[in-house]
Design a protein around this motif. Structure first.
Motif, PDB file in Angstrom:
ATOM      1  N   ASN A  38       0.803  -1.208   0.000  1.00  0.00           N
ATOM      2  CA  ASN A  38       0.000   0.000   0.000  1.00  0.00           C
ATOM      3  C   ASN A  38       0.837   1.259   0.000  1.00  0.00           C
ATOM      4  O   ASN A  38       0.381   2.321  -0.426  1.00  0.00           O
ATOM      5  N   ALA A  39       2.058   1.127   0.493  1.00  0.00           N
ATOM      6  CA  ALA A  39       2.908   2.314   0.581  1.00  0.00           C
ATOM      7  C   ALA A  39       3.534   2.667  -0.756  1.00  0.00           C
ATOM      8  O   ALA A  39       3.931   3.807  -0.986  1.00  0.00           O
ATOM      9  N   GLU A  85       3.439  10.956   4.695  1.00  0.00           N
ATOM     10  CA  GLU A  85       2.810   9.950   5.541  1.00  0.00           C
ATOM     11  C   GLU A  85       2.239   8.819   4.709  1.00  0.00           C
ATOM     12  O   GLU A  85       1.605   9.040   3.686  1.00  0.00           O
ATOM     13  N   ILE A  86       2.470   7.627   5.166  1.00  0.00           N
ATOM     14  CA  ILE A  86       1.865   6.462   4.526  1.00  0.00           C
ATOM     15  C   ILE A  86       0.642   6.100   5.348  1.00  0.00           C
ATOM     16  O   ILE A  86       0.753   5.821   6.535  1.00  0.00           O
ATOM     17  N   PRO A  87      -0.520   6.085   4.745  1.00  0.00           N
ATOM     18  CA  PRO A  87      -1.727   5.764   5.527  1.00  0.00           C
ATOM     19  C   PRO A  87      -1.720   4.310   5.983  1.00  0.00           C
ATOM     20  O   PRO A  87      -1.434   3.407   5.196  1.00  0.00           O
ATOM     21  N   LEU A  88      -1.987   4.119   7.264  1.00  0.00           N
ATOM     22  CA  LEU A  88      -2.025   2.769   7.805  1.00  0.00           C
ATOM     23  C   LEU A  88      -3.426   2.446   8.275  1.00  0.00           C
ATOM     24  O   LEU A  88      -4.137   3.318   8.768  1.00  0.00           O
ATOM     25  N   LEU A  89      -3.805   1.164   8.152  1.00  0.00           N
ATOM     26  CA  LEU A  89      -5.081   0.754   8.712  1.00  0.00           C
ATOM     27  C   LEU A  89      -4.970   0.746  10.234  1.00  0.00           C
ATOM     28  O   LEU A  89      -3.878   0.628  10.776  1.00  0.00           O
TER      29      LEU A  89
END
Lengths: 438, 411
Positions: free
Chosen positions: B334-335, B363-367
């Motif tokens: 996802n990153a 920023e990499i969005p994380l669940l």
């Protein structure tokens, strides 16, 4: 990079941002893009590889049909006209016999049968890669029709994806047994094997092993098969291989053979590689243990390693493969996105965090940058849940903060007493105060 | 999906099959003609020599024509196929979402995994992942092959000093073998292995306040009462089954009651309400499906128990509930688009390089489930909380970081 200034509440000014200013506007853009963008964007090679393989097989088929078939047709014509001529020439009753005609026909029969076999082979390859392309496209289609990242279907798809990445990794490491076994186990349907390129890597390994054994034959064969593509890339791999074979002849002092080889294989390349050919020619005058710089490097065994590296790189380009295993790329990205300074602090270890596993992921991630976070996100040490407006952070008198739900549960089970897991101190639930830290 | 549609629209597979068919057909035709010519030549009578020549010439010259025709047909089919493939290739090229290999190679590559030590650590990580997934044979195979690959790659190094990773696998395997045995049991609706494991680890489970012990007892009870989900639960026939059936999958009220009396005793205090609900189930013993408690004994209940079990099992062993490799790879996948985008922007900006220190620029969005550490960003200064600059709570309950607090105090 220019520093940006920001007016903050409370009259703070001239606070330099540590981060690249331009990135801020991009964040929105990125998060708005397709939720599967990551999974999709990695897949380029997945489809281009079988397409390239198909194109190669197709070219071969085309060659057979266009050139060889035509050649046979022409030669058939020639023979026929020869038969006629023979007949005209013969004065002494030497007429063309049935045997002559039969010879022509038999010859054609033989060569066409061979042609048929060759065409069948390349057509089979075409079929394989055409099918493979479709299966991979279907695989991607499956992903795009999943409802969400939380669905069971997505978990299953992710597992398949990880298996595929692992097979690719094992193939590149040369662990073919493992790769094949993994592929067998992973595929519920036989189509999993179509998601990986086992044959490609097996072939490359064979050539690399041959080079390790100091044999250029296999690699030269490969160069011949991929001649046009290599020419497009302006590759000098074939030339380098020829030079190496020549050097090996000189090394064992087979001068006559070396000179013949030079004439046959190296001289024709003089127009492009004149300097190298001249050096090669001069090499004959030197001993293998010479100390003279330029010629010493020609005898150097490490040239073989260079050949392997060059082959590997060009093989990847030719087949539109990445040079790095997907696992490397993806893992580094993932670890950086998860890494925080807390992962390396003993008191802040979280058993669920991969980076906190010091001897494995922690070690690998050491040289990676940390993740970047703009907003607060508090994780409860007790339950592992995120603290938000549904589950407020609550501070105990000793300063540590836990989630409301976790503290409530604990209080329920222990008559209203909560124990701080970090320090062991006990408090009454009433003493916990809501913290507005989100 | 677009690409798949493009592929089908271009009819790649159909045209490939057709071109194969046509080509082979034509070649067979040619071969047939050749055979006919041959037969004709052989069949000719020796005596009529002139005739022989004429016939021979005629047959053979016709051959040449036939060859030409056949080739033309095969060529046509081939061209058709070429067109189809070209269309598909174009669609593939145009699809902006798919990054080609070359792009990705140029992207961010901190080369952290190039070092031989790192590569061996990565091997270990993969082996651990395989063991965790219960693929013990595969783990062993890879350990052996991987070690060999390491040795081949780095011949100068002294490998004798390294411990055999095989023994590591044995240890881990033992741990996970238990887990897989229990999970296999649960899949087959057999609670016994789970019960045994819970009994063995009762103390540890109690220490972490785990709901597992009661959940297992509950399911065991419900199974006794209602029978195994796989056996058809005949309404109103449960009593008949009792006497005839030695199979402990059949519903058995008496046994259920006896079980409840012993097994639920330790949970009297903490789970009183739940036990009361379960006792009410006796009233519905013939038709759980119509009762308000049917959720307690659906197939989902079994898979939920499996889930809780896996989680607690890993917790007791101080292991993460999801394979760390899976976590990292999911996050990494996802990153990547973000990172690729960043790389291209940085490149455009006169070669600003990614540093391997400090932080990622974006920023990499994380669940939520991928968040493992608390991050505190001060609402005032936007700086992250650290040891030197910790978050401080004010009397009103709001939290800012220390520096901001001091600054606020100055004014």
């Amino acid at each position: 990079m220019s520093t940006d200034t920001k007016k903050l509440e409370g009259g703070e000014q001239n606070m330099p941002l540590r981060r690249f200013p331009q990135t801020l506007y991009l964040i929105d853009h990125i998060t708005n893009s397709s939720r599967y963008a990551g999974t999709v964007s990695r897949q380029g090679a997945l489809y281009s590889v079988p397409l390239e393989q198909f194109k190669r097989a197709f070219k071969t088929s085309q060659k057979h049909i266009e050139k060889e078939w035509a050649a046979l047709a022409t030669s058939a014509n020639d023979h026929i006209s020869k038969l006629d001529l023979d007949r005209l020439k013969s004065k002494e009753g030497e007429k063309p016999t049935r045997e002559d005609a039969l010879k022509v026909v038999d010859g054609l029969l033989g060569r066409f049968t061979t042609l048929k076999k060759k065409i069948q082979e390349s057509k089979d390859e075409e079929e394989l890669y055409a099918k493979r392309s479709r299966i991979r496209l279907e695989h991607l289609d499956e992903l795009l029709s999943l409802p969400s990242q939380e669905s069971a279907g997505f978990t299953r798809w992710s597992k398949t994806q990880l298996d595929r990445i692992l097979v690719d990794y094992m193939l590149r490491e040369g662990c073919f047994e493992s790769a094949k076994n993994l592929a067998k186990e992973a595929g519920i349907q036989a189509s999993f094997l179509q998601l990986v390129d086992v044959e490609l890597f097996e072939q490359s390994k064979m050539i690399e092993d041959a080079l390790e054994r100091r044999s250029c034959v296999e690699c030269l064969q490969w160069c011949k098969e991929n001649n046009s593509a290599l020419k497009k890339m302006k590759s000098n791999l074939e030339f380098n291989l020829r030079i190496q074979e020549y050097v090996e002849l000189v090394r064992v002092q087979k001068s006559a053979e070396a000179i013949a080889y030079l004439r046959k294989h190296l001289a024709p390349a003089s127009d492009i590689h004149l300097k190298e050919v001249q050096v090669a020619a001069a090499l004959l005058a030197f001993e293998p243990d010479t100390l003279c710089g330029r010629y010493k490097t020609m005898f150097d065994e490490s040239r073989w390693d260079q050949l392997i590296i060059q082959f590997r790189a060009e093989n990847c380009i030719l087949n539109t493969l990445t040079t790095q295993p997907t696992l490397h790329t993806v893992l580094q990205a993932g670890m950086a996105a998860l890494k925080t300074p807390m992962c390396y602090q003993a008191e802040n270890q979280n058993v669920k965090c991969p980076i906190c596993i010091g001897h494995v992921y922690g070690a690998l991630a050491e040289k990676l940058p940390n993740a970047h976070h703009v907003n607060s996100c508090l994780v409860c040490r007790i339950s592992g849940e995120i603290m938000n407006e549904d589950n407020l952070p609550m501070a105990l008198p000793n300063g540590y903060v836990y989630s409301q739900k976790a503290l409530e549960e604990m209080a329920l089970k222990h008559d209203g007493i909560v124990t701080c897991p970090r320090t062991g101190s006990q408090f009454h639930f009433i003493q916990a105060r809501k913290a507005f830290a989100i | 999906m677009e690409l798949l549609n493009e592929y089908d629209k271009a009819q790649v597979q159909e045209k490939q099959t057709r071109s194969t068919g046509v080509t082979l057909e034509q070649i067979d035709l040619v071969l047939q003609q050749l055979q006919e010519a041959r037969a004709a030549l052989i069949g000719l009578d020796d005596s009529t020599e002139d005739e022989l020549v004429v016939v021979a010439k005629e047959k053979v010259s016709r051959l040449a024509e036939g060859l030409g025709h056949a080739q033309a047909k095969a060529m046509a089919a081939t061209k058709d196929l070429h067109g189809a493939v070209a269309k598909y290739a174009k669609a593939l090229d145009k699809d902006k979402k798919l990054k080609s290999a070359a792009d990705i190679d140029d992207m961010w590559n901190p080369r952290v995994l190039d070092h031989p030590d790192a590569r061996r650590t990565l091997h270990t990580a993969v082996i651990q992942h395989l063991v965790r997934e219960g693929r013990f044979g595969l783990a062993r195979t890879f350990a052996a092959e991987g070690a060999k690959a390491d040795r081949d790659r780095d011949r100068e190094r002294d490998w004798s000093a390294d411990s055999d990773s095989g023994s590591g696998i044995e240890g881990q395997q033992g741990q996970f073998a238990e887990m897989y045995a229990v999970l296999a049991g649960l899949r087959a609706f057999d609670v016994a292995p789970a019960e045994a494991w819970v009994a063995r680890n009762a103390v540890a489970l109690a220490a972490v306040d785990s709901p597992l012990a009661f959940a297992v007892a509950r399911l065991a009870f419900l199974k006794l009462l209602f029978g195994s989900p796989s056996t058809p639960n005949n309404n109103g026939n449960s009593d008949n089954h009792n006497s005839n059936n030695n199979n402990n999958n059949a519903p058995n009220r008496a046994a259920a009651l006896a079980y409840a009396q012993t097994a639920f005793a330790p949970f009297k205090i903490a789970h009183l309400k739940d036990i009361q609900k379960l006792m009410c189930c006796f009233a519905y013993s013939n038709n759980i499906a119509q009762s308000p408690y049917k959720a307690l004994y659906s197939h989902d209940a079994w898979s939920d128990l499996a889930h809780i079990f896996t989680r607690d099992f890993c917790l007791l062993l101080h292991l993460p509930p999801e394979s760390p490799l899976q976590t990292c790879v999911s996050v990494g996948v996802n990153a990547l688009p973000t990172i690729i985008k960043m790389s291209s922007i940085l490149k455009d900006q006169s070669g600003l390089e990614w540093s391997t220190h400090g932080e990622l620029p974006v920023e990499i969005p994380l669940l939520d489930r991928q968040r493992f550490h608390s991050i505190f960003a001060c609402p005032v200064s936007k700086e992250l909380g650290t040891k030197e600059n910790p978050p401080m709570m004010m009397v009103c309950g709001h939290v800012v970081c220390k520096e901001s607090l001091l600054r606020l105090g100055k004014g």
